[in-house]
Design an enzyme around this catalytic site. Structure first.
Site, short mmCIF file in Angstrom:
data_model
loop_
_atom_site.label_atom_id
_atom_site.label_comp_id
_atom_site.label_asym_id
_atom_site.label_seq_id
_atom_site.Cartn_x
_atom_site.Cartn_y
_atom_site.Cartn_z
N ASP A 53 -11.78 13.44 19.95
CA ASP A 53 -13.06 14.13 19.79
C ASP A 53 -12.81 15.63 19.75
O ASP A 53 -12.57 16.26 20.77
CB ASP A 53 -13.98 13.76 20.97
N GLU A 132 10.10 38.06 24.77
CA GLU A 132 10.53 38.35 26.14
C GLU A 132 9.30 38.31 27.04
O GLU A 132 8.63 39.32 27.25
CB GLU A 132 11.19 39.72 26.22
N GLU A 134 7.06 37.92 30.41
CA GLU A 134 7.08 38.17 31.86
C GLU A 134 5.97 37.39 32.53
O GLU A 134 4.94 37.07 31.92
CB GLU A 134 6.92 39.67 32.12
N GLU A 214 11.69 41.11 37.53
CA GLU A 214 11.10 42.24 36.81
C GLU A 214 10.66 43.34 37.78
O GLU A 214 10.86 43.24 38.98
CB GLU A 214 9.94 41.78 35.92
N GLU A 222 11.14 37.56 34.45
CA GLU A 222 11.26 37.50 32.99
C GLU A 222 12.36 36.51 32.63
O GLU A 222 13.44 36.54 33.21
CB GLU A 222 11.59 38.87 32.41
N HIS A 271 7.39 41.52 24.99
CA HIS A 271 7.96 42.23 23.85
C HIS A 271 8.42 41.21 22.82
O HIS A 271 9.02 40.19 23.16
CB HIS A 271 9.14 43.10 24.29
N ARG A 341 11.00 53.77 25.33
CA ARG A 341 10.32 52.52 25.67
C ARG A 341 8.81 52.70 25.84
O ARG A 341 8.10 51.72 26.07
CB ARG A 341 10.93 51.92 26.95
N GLU A 360 11.39 45.83 17.80
CA GLU A 360 10.80 45.26 19.01
C GLU A 360 9.39 45.81 19.17
O GLU A 360 9.20 46.99 19.46
CB GLU A 360 11.65 45.62 20.23
N ARG A 362 6.36 46.18 21.31
CA ARG A 362 6.29 46.14 22.76
C ARG A 362 4.86 45.99 23.32
O ARG A 362 4.68 45.84 24.52
CB ARG A 362 6.92 47.40 23.34
#
Length: 472
Positions: A53, A132, A134, A214, A222, A271, A341, A360, A362
């Site tokens: 359903d 990645e 966390e 982390e 992580e 990330h 970063r 990457e 982030r």
């Protein structure tokens, strides 16, 4: 090598499996499941499927068109270690029982269409994704929301707030706020549980890059999955969450992938590393900034250009924007850098090997639906390649030390889910290419999130408002 239906049936027989667990995803991104006896799984089941359903699944059909088919993908067969009875797990696709076509709102179908569209462009044949994620391992969580009261409380044996708690005895070694990255045990008291999570993931065929504590206090962890093709990595992310939550449950603990469960410490991001390949040839390696190719720069330009709309899919909860705030490590600046970063996109420089060249992104967090999030990132990047989008100049500076006039020129992420959804409403044509997303999917996502989350949150007084305003 992909499994055939007959090979799945052989796996059932060889392992004395008694139950088949059929897993599929609702529209926002949670796994659903039901179980059938192993004797009910036949070779024809992989074409005829099982009826459900669909009106009871979030974001799916209306009640007058509720019947749906769940058809298992044989290549996802895996022994499930969390049931007492011998159980084989299969991830499923959703089909319309009348037309026998795949259901347009099935997130797995959207990811599958993205891979087909990528190949049709001739730009590349494979998009590799490396997430990645966390999360927090907690000992206790309590919450409620009523007409006249609202509260939440979470607790962790690792919490810095518990240094003076009577634990008969309290042995200390609780990571201080912002200092959970990477102390050894006994500070890292969750190492054995985290390692067990890794062992279970490995036993189920997932490849793990690394696992560690982390930054935040209170049990933030992580575990990084090795990169894989888009659809397989989205499948792996769902299995990853399932494993992590259930291993924690074995130890009478609970896991949350909420981006910001703690005030005043780091939130949980995810990330996302992305690269495009043709066969054995990596396409992001070149002689430009950070050894990126022109194609890689344009892909990055597309992600940055559409980032405010992307964030409605990669950071899709109101809680996501407790993490995306200026002044913390979470990136709110829509810029790129090879080492900074605090920029939305980083180009890792650990290795000069062409095969490791990637970008990457982030901003995303693990509350997202990985099928939709990974697909949206790919579509934005492909749009950048097709339009040769210039990503601008890199931001190789300490963003937090920039003068206000210079910082004002750097675009920022949306400040709320509502703002992100409005950005998606205004900028989604890139998602519709190749019929990967449809207008119905975009509209349904925006309407669902606005009705069920944004508007509901807007109606509720926040506990902190009583601290601020009760005595006005």
């Amino acid at each position: 090598m992909e499994l055939t239906p007959q090979e799945v049936l052989d796996l059932v027989s060889e392992n004395d499996v008694s139950l088949i667990d059929l897993k599929f995803q609702d529209f926002p991104g949670l796994w659903q499941h039901f179980t059938v006896p192993a004797s009910n799984l036949e070779e024809g089941s992989f074409e005829e499927g099982f009826g459900i359903d669909g009106s009871s699944i979030r974001g799916w059909q209306k009640i007058f068109e509720s019947d749906m088919l769940v058809i298992p993908d044989p290549d996802t067969a895996i022994l499930d270690p969390f049931y007492k009875a011998k159980t084989l797990s299969l991830i499923c696709d959703i089909y319309d029982p009348v037309t026998k076509e795949r259901y347009s709102r099935c997130p797995r179908y959207i990811a599958s269409k993205a891979e087909s569209y990528l190949q049709s462009t001739g730009i590349a044949d494979t998009a590799y994704i490396g997430p990645e994620a966390e999360f927090f391992i907690l000992d206790d969580v309590r919450y409620q929301s009523g007409m006249n009261q609202a509260s939440y409380a979470i607790d962790s044996a690792e919490g810095a707030w518990n240094t003076d708690r009577d634990e008969a005895p309290n042995l200390g070694y609780k990571p201080r706020r912002g200092e959970g990255y990477f102390p050894v045990p006994p500070h890292d008291s969750m190492a054995d549980i985290r390692n067990e999570m890794v062992e279970v993931l490995l036993s189920m065929g997932l490849e793990v890059e690394a696992a560690h504590h982390e930054v935040a206090t209170g049990g933030q962890m992580e575990i990084d999955l090795r990169f894989g093709s888009l659809l397989k990595t989205a499948d792996s992310m769902m299995l990853y969450k399932y494993v992590v939550k259930n291993v924690a449950r074995r130890h009478n603990k609970t896991v949350t992938f909420m981006p910001k469960p703690l005030y005043g410490d780091n939130g949980s991001g995810m990330h996302v590393h992305v690269s495009l390949w043709n066969g054995e040839t990596p396409l992001f390696y070149g002689e430009n900034y950070a050894n990126l190719s022109e194609l890689g720069l344009h892909f990055m330009g597309g992600v940055l250009q559409h980032a405010r709309a992307l964030i409605a899919l990669t950071n899709p909860t109101t809680n996501s924007f407790r993490r995306l705030v200026p002044g913390f490590e979470a990136p709110v600046n829509l810029a790129y850098s090879q080492r900074n970063r605090s920029a939305a996109i980083r180009i890792p420089v650990y290795s000069r090997n062409p095969s490791t060249k990637r970008i990457e992104f982030r901003c995303p967090d693990p509350s997202c639906n990985p099928y939709l999030a990974f697909t949206a990132i790919l579509m934005a990047g492909l749009d950048g390649i097709q339009n040769k989008t210039d990503p601008g100049e890199p931001l190789d500076k300490d963003i937090y030390d920039l003068p206000p006039e210079e910082l004002a020129s750097v675009p920022a992420t949306p400040a709320s889910l509502e703002e992100a959804l409005e950005s998606l409403r205004d900028d989604h044509e890139f998602l519709l290419k190749g019929d990967v997303f449809t207008q119905d999917i975009v509209n349904t996502w925006i309407d669902y999130k606005m009705e069920k989350e944004v508007h509901e949150m807007r109606l509720r007084p926040h506990p902190y408002e009583f601290s601020l305003y009760y005595d006005v």
